[in-house]
Design an enzyme around this catalytic site. Sequence first.
Site, PDB file in Angstrom:
ATOM      1  N   LYS A   1       4.882 -20.323  22.310  1.00  0.00           N
ATOM      2  CA  LYS A   1       4.672 -19.890  20.929  1.00  0.00           C
ATOM      3  C   LYS A   1       3.753 -18.668  20.914  1.00  0.00           C
ATOM      4  O   LYS A   1       2.771 -18.621  21.669  1.00  0.00           O
ATOM      5  CB  LYS A   1       4.025 -21.061  20.163  1.00  0.00           C
ATOM      6  CG  LYS A   1       3.781 -20.811  18.695  1.00  0.00           C
ATOM      7  CD  LYS A   1       3.259 -22.091  18.026  1.00  0.00           C
ATOM      8  CE  LYS A   1       3.138 -21.936  16.526  1.00  0.00           C
ATOM      9  NZ  LYS A   1       2.761 -23.194  15.839  1.00  0.00           N
TER      10      LYS A   1
ATOM     11  N   SER B   1       5.675 -24.778  12.030  1.00  0.00           N
ATOM     12  CA  SER B   1       5.634 -23.361  12.312  1.00  0.00           C
ATOM     13  C   SER B   1       6.230 -22.982  13.662  1.00  0.00           C
ATOM     14  O   SER B   1       6.526 -21.804  13.871  1.00  0.00           O
ATOM     15  CB  SER B   1       4.186 -22.854  12.238  1.00  0.00           C
ATOM     16  OG  SER B   1       3.382 -23.475  13.218  1.00  0.00           O
TER      17      SER B   1
ATOM     18  N   SER C   1       3.640 -28.832  13.167  1.00  0.00           N
ATOM     19  CA  SER C   1       4.353 -27.639  13.636  1.00  0.00           C
ATOM     20  C   SER C   1       5.164 -27.798  14.905  1.00  0.00           C
ATOM     21  O   SER C   1       5.992 -26.945  15.216  1.00  0.00           O
ATOM     22  CB  SER C   1       3.363 -26.488  13.840  1.00  0.00           C
ATOM     23  OG  SER C   1       3.098 -25.908  12.595  1.00  0.00           O
TER      24      SER C   1
END
Length: 487
Positions: free
Chosen positions: A78, A153, A177
């Site tokens: 990420k 996310s 997330s």
Amino acid sequence: MNLNELAIVQAAEGLQKKDFTSVELTSACLARIHERNKDINAFITVCDELAIEEAKKADMMIAKGEAKPLTGIPFAVKDAICTAGVRSTGAGKILDNYTPPYDATVIKKIRDQGGVLIGKNNCDAFGHGASNENSMYGPVKNPHDLSKVAGGSSGGSAAAVADNMCIYAIAEDTGGSIRQPASFCGVVGLRPSYGRNSRYGIMPMASSLDTVGPLTKTVEDMAIVMQEIAGRDPLDATTVAYDEPPHPALSRGARGQQPPLLAGEVGVRARVGVPKEYFEIEGIDPEVKEITIEKIKLLKDSGCEIIDVSLPHTKYAIAVYYIIVPCEDSSNMARLDGIRYGVRNTEGRTLYDMYARSRDLGFPEEVKRRILIGTYALSAGYYDAYYKKAQQVRTLIRKDFDDVFKQVDVLITPTSPFPAFGVGEKASDPLAMYLADVMLSPASVAGVPALSVPAGKTKAGLPVGIQIIGARMDEGLVMQVGHQLSF
Ligand code: GLN
């Protein structure tokens, strides 16, 4: 089967047996990225050359007999996690050109053993969102249906794993997330216990809730990655030294009752709690409910005891979460000022003016909204009414979990009340977006581990995830139950 479709276990075996090289495996993933990323937008940065270089080194390690469990396996990270020498924007323009000089501890542990960093995943900017539409690099599309969101996310990470652009990914979960995109994209995602994995080098959002964990194709893979990245880190004072390993095969199991799992199909004889509040949530999709109940029956048939339980403060978790997060966020985001990195607006007449203008350019709306709410809630006169009150209710939510884990070993709930929604469907309604976290924020607020595993698909072909929540540091059992559910 193409090499990029392999899970870690098979990929590692193939590398060991010299069926293929890490360069071949990495090239297969890169080819998939180049074929699909224009549609899915799961990557902000792709490490074409670096990945091949790292794969060559990994092949040398394997040839010398120095392979570790993740040697030569391509993984994605990420973009809100720092990677040495590889641009890490956090999906916000305020860090558009930031290349960290160091790796986050969890990434260092993987790269040190020859893991191949293939690229950086798109996400909601600095982790703010539940659909990946708050990225300043465009939304991520769901590989199962490009008109749907990938979740957020960590949408890019989940989509990349689901679409076989990498073998696994490392992401961050503050309030869902990892779990929510895992459920939307049909992969496995673990939010570990607070304190299990080091957050050093993770761009902080809400420090009392942030965790870092993997997204994988199978629970078995999850156990392998956790085994490699977990543990005390002197660079993150919140990590704890804990002698119970996060790996189910090595775990002594809950209260000594669990048989080792990875070896075979032996059932997990856990006491499984079904919290009624999660099934009474307004707007829960009937198909999601049905699929979850089906899976609970399956656990019963395999020897688990199913117990109805109650977590009475569940309904306050979203409100508590959306006070505490903006408060901590407003402080964490204050370090990003547009002076050394990212976009900068120099038109301001004072230094403060320049900060304000640069921050206006470099943050998406949602981040600005949280900075404003958090600053307000922390200000004199409001602190007691909001932040302090939220912390008090947080204690009650945590106590719900402490109490329930005296009765049961794990809890089972849907991961999300609905499958992936349409791109743009909730984008202009922040409250609707916050409500998407309703089943995710309780475990976050309590600091306990929670795993999302694929449980089935809706009639429209969208994946549905089921969430297994455990007591603090009980990742081993959570994964055992998750593994059982994967059959
Ligand atoms: N939907 C949550 C939020 O926007 C997810 C955050 C996270 O886990 N990083 O706060």
